[in-house]
Scaffold this motif. Structure first.
Motif, PDB file in Angstrom:
ATOM      1  N   LEU A  64       0.842  -1.201   0.000  1.00 40.55           N
ATOM      2  CA  LEU A  64       0.000   0.000   0.000  1.00 40.55           C
ATOM      3  C   LEU A  64       0.874   1.248   0.000  1.00 40.55           C
ATOM      4  O   LEU A  64       1.958   1.250   0.594  1.00 40.55           O
ATOM      5  CB  LEU A  64      -0.878   0.014   1.253  1.00 40.55           C
ATOM      6  CG  LEU A  64      -1.918  -1.088   1.352  1.00 40.55           C
ATOM      7  CD1 LEU A  64      -2.482  -1.138   2.758  1.00 40.55           C
ATOM      8  CD2 LEU A  64      -3.034  -0.855   0.343  1.00 40.55           C
ATOM      9  N   ASN A  65       0.425   2.271  -0.650  1.00 43.49           N
ATOM     10  CA  ASN A  65       1.156   3.535  -0.650  1.00 43.49           C
ATOM     11  C   ASN A  65       0.514   4.521   0.310  1.00 43.49           C
ATOM     12  O   ASN A  65      -0.698   4.527   0.468  1.00 43.49           O
ATOM     13  CB  ASN A  65       1.135   4.158  -2.050  1.00 43.49           C
ATOM     14  CG  ASN A  65       1.961   3.356  -3.013  1.00 43.49           C
ATOM     15  OD1 ASN A  65       3.020   2.844  -2.655  1.00 43.49           O
ATOM     16  ND2 ASN A  65       1.462   3.203  -4.232  1.00 43.49           N
ATOM     17  N   TYR A  66       1.356   5.314   0.944  1.00 43.01           N
ATOM     18  CA  TYR A  66       0.824   6.454   1.706  1.00 43.01           C
ATOM     19  C   TYR A  66       1.811   7.604   1.529  1.00 43.01           C
ATOM     20  O   TYR A  66       2.979   7.381   1.207  1.00 43.01           O
ATOM     21  CB  TYR A  66       0.559   6.090   3.169  1.00 43.01           C
ATOM     22  CG  TYR A  66       1.767   5.762   4.016  1.00 43.01           C
ATOM     23  CD1 TYR A  66       2.425   6.768   4.716  1.00 43.01           C
ATOM     24  CD2 TYR A  66       2.228   4.455   4.125  1.00 43.01           C
ATOM     25  CE1 TYR A  66       3.520   6.460   5.510  1.00 43.01           C
ATOM     26  CE2 TYR A  66       3.314   4.151   4.910  1.00 43.01           C
ATOM     27  CZ  TYR A  66       3.960   5.148   5.604  1.00 43.01           C
ATOM     28  OH  TYR A  66       5.038   4.863   6.372  1.00 43.01           O
ATOM     29  N   PRO A  67       1.352   8.846   1.723  1.00 43.27           N
ATOM     30  CA  PRO A  67       2.197  10.006   1.411  1.00 43.27           C
ATOM     31  C   PRO A  67       3.536   9.970   2.146  1.00 43.27           C
ATOM     32  O   PRO A  67       3.595   9.641   3.335  1.00 43.27           O
ATOM     33  CB  PRO A  67       1.353  11.200   1.858  1.00 43.27           C
ATOM     34  CG  PRO A  67      -0.043  10.711   1.842  1.00 43.27           C
ATOM     35  CD  PRO A  67       0.021   9.258   2.193  1.00 43.27           C
ATOM     36  N   GLU A  88      -5.204   5.058   4.266  1.00 44.79           N
ATOM     37  CA  GLU A  88      -6.323   5.981   4.026  1.00 44.79           C
ATOM     38  C   GLU A  88      -6.232   7.191   4.971  1.00 44.79           C
ATOM     39  O   GLU A  88      -6.389   8.337   4.552  1.00 44.79           O
ATOM     40  CB  GLU A  88      -7.604   5.187   4.287  1.00 44.79           C
ATOM     41  CG  GLU A  88      -8.900   5.841   3.893  1.00 44.79           C
ATOM     42  CD  GLU A  88     -10.068   4.939   4.319  1.00 44.79           C
ATOM     43  OE1 GLU A  88     -10.065   3.747   3.933  1.00 44.79           O
ATOM     44  OE2 GLU A  88     -10.946   5.417   5.054  1.00 44.79           O
ATOM     45  N   VAL A  89      -5.948   6.907   6.256  1.00 44.55           N
ATOM     46  CA  VAL A  89      -5.834   7.970   7.248  1.00 44.55           C
ATOM     47  C   VAL A  89      -4.649   8.887   6.918  1.00 44.55           C
ATOM     48  O   VAL A  89      -4.751  10.114   7.025  1.00 44.55           O
ATOM     49  CB  VAL A  89      -5.682   7.370   8.672  1.00 44.55           C
ATOM     50  CG1 VAL A  89      -5.133   8.386   9.657  1.00 44.55           C
ATOM     51  CG2 VAL A  89      -7.023   6.841   9.167  1.00 44.55           C
ATOM     52  N   ALA A  90      -3.537   8.287   6.498  1.00 44.71           N
ATOM     53  CA  ALA A  90      -2.351   9.088   6.146  1.00 44.71           C
ATOM     54  C   ALA A  90      -2.693  10.054   5.009  1.00 44.71           C
ATOM     55  O   ALA A  90      -2.296  11.222   5.039  1.00 44.71           O
ATOM     56  CB  ALA A  90      -1.198   8.169   5.745  1.00 44.71           C
ATOM     57  N   ARG A  91      -3.441   9.561   4.033  1.00 40.49           N
ATOM     58  CA  ARG A  91      -3.840  10.431   2.903  1.00 40.49           C
ATOM     59  C   ARG A  91      -4.822  11.509   3.374  1.00 40.49           C
ATOM     60  O   ARG A  91      -4.680  12.681   3.046  1.00 40.49           O
ATOM     61  CB  ARG A  91      -4.487   9.588   1.794  1.00 40.49           C
ATOM     62  CG  ARG A  91      -3.472   8.843   0.927  1.00 40.49           C
ATOM     63  CD  ARG A  91      -4.128   8.308  -0.324  1.00 40.49           C
ATOM     64  NE  ARG A  91      -5.091   7.253  -0.043  1.00 40.49           N
ATOM     65  CZ  ARG A  91      -4.765   5.953   0.067  1.00 40.49           C
ATOM     66  NH1 ARG A  91      -3.518   5.573  -0.105  1.00 40.49           N
ATOM     67  NH2 ARG A  91      -5.682   5.056   0.341  1.00 40.49           N
ATOM     68  N   GLU A  92      -5.783  11.087   4.193  1.00 38.80           N
ATOM     69  CA  GLU A  92      -6.810  12.013   4.697  1.00 38.80           C
ATOM     70  C   GLU A  92      -6.185  13.161   5.494  1.00 38.80           C
ATOM     71  O   GLU A  92      -6.481  14.328   5.272  1.00 38.80           O
ATOM     72  CB  GLU A  92      -7.765  11.198   5.585  1.00 38.80           C
ATOM     73  CG  GLU A  92      -8.980  11.942   6.086  1.00 38.80           C
ATOM     74  CD  GLU A  92      -9.798  11.053   7.026  1.00 38.80           C
ATOM     75  OE1 GLU A  92     -10.101   9.900   6.653  1.00 38.80           O
ATOM     76  OE2 GLU A  92     -10.104  11.509   8.145  1.00 38.80           O
ATOM     77  N   MET A  93      -5.267  12.768   6.407  1.00 41.97           N
ATOM     78  CA  MET A  93      -4.630  13.784   7.261  1.00 41.97           C
ATOM     79  C   MET A  93      -3.740  14.698   6.416  1.00 41.97           C
ATOM     80  O   MET A  93      -3.710  15.916   6.632  1.00 41.97           O
ATOM     81  CB  MET A  93      -3.823  13.068   8.358  1.00 41.97           C
ATOM     82  CG  MET A  93      -3.341  13.969   9.456  1.00 41.97           C
ATOM     83  SD  MET A  93      -4.667  14.641  10.476  1.00 41.97           S
ATOM     84  CE  MET A  93      -3.722  15.763  11.519  1.00 41.97           C
ATOM     85  N   THR A  94      -3.018  14.115   5.463  1.00 41.99           N
ATOM     86  CA  THR A  94      -2.139  14.921   4.604  1.00 41.99           C
ATOM     87  C   THR A  94      -2.967  15.953   3.845  1.00 41.99           C
ATOM     88  O   THR A  94      -2.599  17.139   3.772  1.00 41.99           O
ATOM     89  CB  THR A  94      -1.387  14.008   3.613  1.00 41.99           C
ATOM     90  OG1 THR A  94      -0.644  13.059   4.369  1.00 41.99           O
ATOM     91  CG2 THR A  94      -0.441  14.807   2.733  1.00 41.99           C
ATOM     92  N   GLU A  95      -4.091  15.518   3.302  1.00 34.76           N
ATOM     93  CA  GLU A  95      -4.935  16.458   2.549  1.00 34.76           C
ATOM     94  C   GLU A  95      -5.485  17.559   3.453  1.00 34.76           C
ATOM     95  O   GLU A  95      -5.514  18.727   3.090  1.00 34.76           O
ATOM     96  CB  GLU A  95      -6.102  15.708   1.896  1.00 34.76           C
ATOM     97  CG  GLU A  95      -5.717  15.133   0.546  1.00 34.76           C
ATOM     98  CD  GLU A  95      -6.688  14.057   0.083  1.00 34.76           C
ATOM     99  OE1 GLU A  95      -7.883  14.172   0.392  1.00 34.76           O
ATOM    100  OE2 GLU A  95      -6.224  13.104  -0.575  1.00 34.76           O
ATOM    101  N   LYS A  96      -5.868  17.145   4.660  1.00 38.81           N
ATOM    102  CA  LYS A  96      -6.422  18.117   5.605  1.00 38.81           C
ATOM    103  C   LYS A  96      -5.372  19.183   5.969  1.00 38.81           C
ATOM    104  O   LYS A  96      -5.661  20.379   5.982  1.00 38.81           O
ATOM    105  CB  LYS A  96      -6.861  17.361   6.867  1.00 38.81           C
ATOM    106  CG  LYS A  96      -7.619  18.197   7.845  1.00 38.81           C
ATOM    107  CD  LYS A  96      -8.012  17.379   9.053  1.00 38.81           C
ATOM    108  CE  LYS A  96      -8.378  18.319  10.179  1.00 38.81           C
ATOM    109  NZ  LYS A  96      -8.640  17.633  11.413  1.00 38.81           N
TER     110      LYS A  96
END
Lengths: 222, 123
Positions: free
Chosen positions: B3-6, B91-99
């Motif tokens: 899986l990828n995360y930022p 998913e959380v890593a992406r969500e937090m990064t976007e936020k």
């Protein structure tokens, strides 16, 4: 212990407005236990101040120091070597500590970072409650070990008053009636006959009414 | 799972989120990070019984401090996920990064004196 409450960051920032070099002093005694002014709170306050100043693009240099006690001059002396390097002292000890630091370094401005509130106990982790007002003439032997001065909102010596309802005080529905507590405890101790004894008018000169108090033990003096 | 995360998410490993002290969070902001989030175990499944619940309360308190400071409590969050939920972690890593990207960089970035950088040098 003496219980205190941290002042709001806004109030502290306003007091510190003219200063860039701050000596932040905590105390390892009561205010550590009530989580208002110990080493940890010194760290959190220093961090808050640095972040806040940095956000506004202003500089601040903070020396963090927590003394064993701020109410004994031996400990206050420990900052003497470097106190001169700072423009102001911000103390988060109780009011006694804050004043005593000021008395020892008379040319330094000492600012309060906490509001000192009461003499109390820890009910549970994170909850503190008042028990004593330091009136100078203890009556706990007559009142089942519950203080009518500190626990009754009116400090009645022969209570309760008409504001007592279902064991609660009219001042606040969550506040126990001090005299209900006294009567309950006297019953538990099998001393309810004491409730019939009228406690005479209190001599308040032993309290604040006699002015600031001082205690002396000649045999201990050097 | 590959899986990828930022890549901007840096992980600080702790034995339990109950180890995370308010000072750790504040020091992270002093060092210039734009946001912090805690990834704790699911509520009710803490190996140390209440560590994640303690962390939750501390996060709530630290959010208030960040609001007072002017950084904004939104830069700090608490998430709960189990160690088997890799998908959720990404998913959380992406969500937090976007936020955090939407909030913009931290206003104190590189401005706090006396902070150690990643090589241990004091600015």
């Amino acid at each position: 212990m003496i219980v205190a409450n941290r002042k709001s960051l806004e109030e502290i920032l306003n007091m510190l407005k003219p200063y860039k070099k701050v000596l932040l002093l905590g105390c390892n005694e009561c205010v550590t236990v009530c989580a208002a002014g110990g080493e940890r709170e010194v760290g959190v306050l220093a961090s808050e101040l640095k972040l806040s100043r940095a956000k506004d693009g202003q500089e601040i240099e903070i020396k963090e120091q927590t003394l064993e006690r701020q109410c004994d001059h031996e400990y206050i002396d420990q900052v003497r070597p470097f106190v001169g390097d700072y423009e102001v002292i911000l103390s988060i000890a109780c009011g006694a500590g804050i004043q005593y630091v000021g008395e020892k370094y008379r040319t330094k401005i000492v600012l309060p970072g906490v509001n000192t509130t009461f003499l109390g106990v820890t009910l549970e982790q994170g909850v503190w409650s008042e028990r004593c007002q330091g009136c100078g003439e203890c009556v706990l032997h007559m009142t089942g070990g519950v203080c009518p001065i500190a626990r009754c909102a009116k400090s009645l010596l022969n209570g309760p008053c008409g504001g007592s309802s279902n064991g609660k005080c009219e001042v606040d529905k969550d506040l126990d009636c001090g005299w209900q507590l006294i009567i309950d405890r006297l019953k538990e101790l099998n001393q309810l006959d004491r409730y019939e004894e009228i406690i005479p008018v209190k001599d308040w000169t032993t309290s604040r009414d006699g002015g600031p108090r001082k205690r002396l033990r000649e045999d201990l003096r050097l | 799972m590959r899986l990828n995360y930022p890549t901007n998410v840096k992980i600080v490993k702790v034995p339990c989120t109950g180890r995370v002290d308010i000072l750790l969070i504040l020091h992270a902001f002093e060092s210039g990070v734009d946001g912090v989030y805690l990834a704790g175990c699911l509520e009710g499944e803490c190996h140390f019984l209440r560590g994640n619940l303690r962390a939750k309360k501390r996060v709530q308190y630290a959010k208030k401090l960040l609001d007072e400071v002017g950084l904004g409590g939104a830069r700090l969050e608490m998430y709960n996920m189990s160690s088997a939920q890799g998908q959720r972690f990404a998913e959380v890593a992406r969500e937090m990064t976007e936020k955090i990207k939407a909030l913009g960089p931290s206003p104190v970035k590189n401005r706090v004196r006396g902070v150690q950088d990643s090589r241990g040098q004091v600015k």
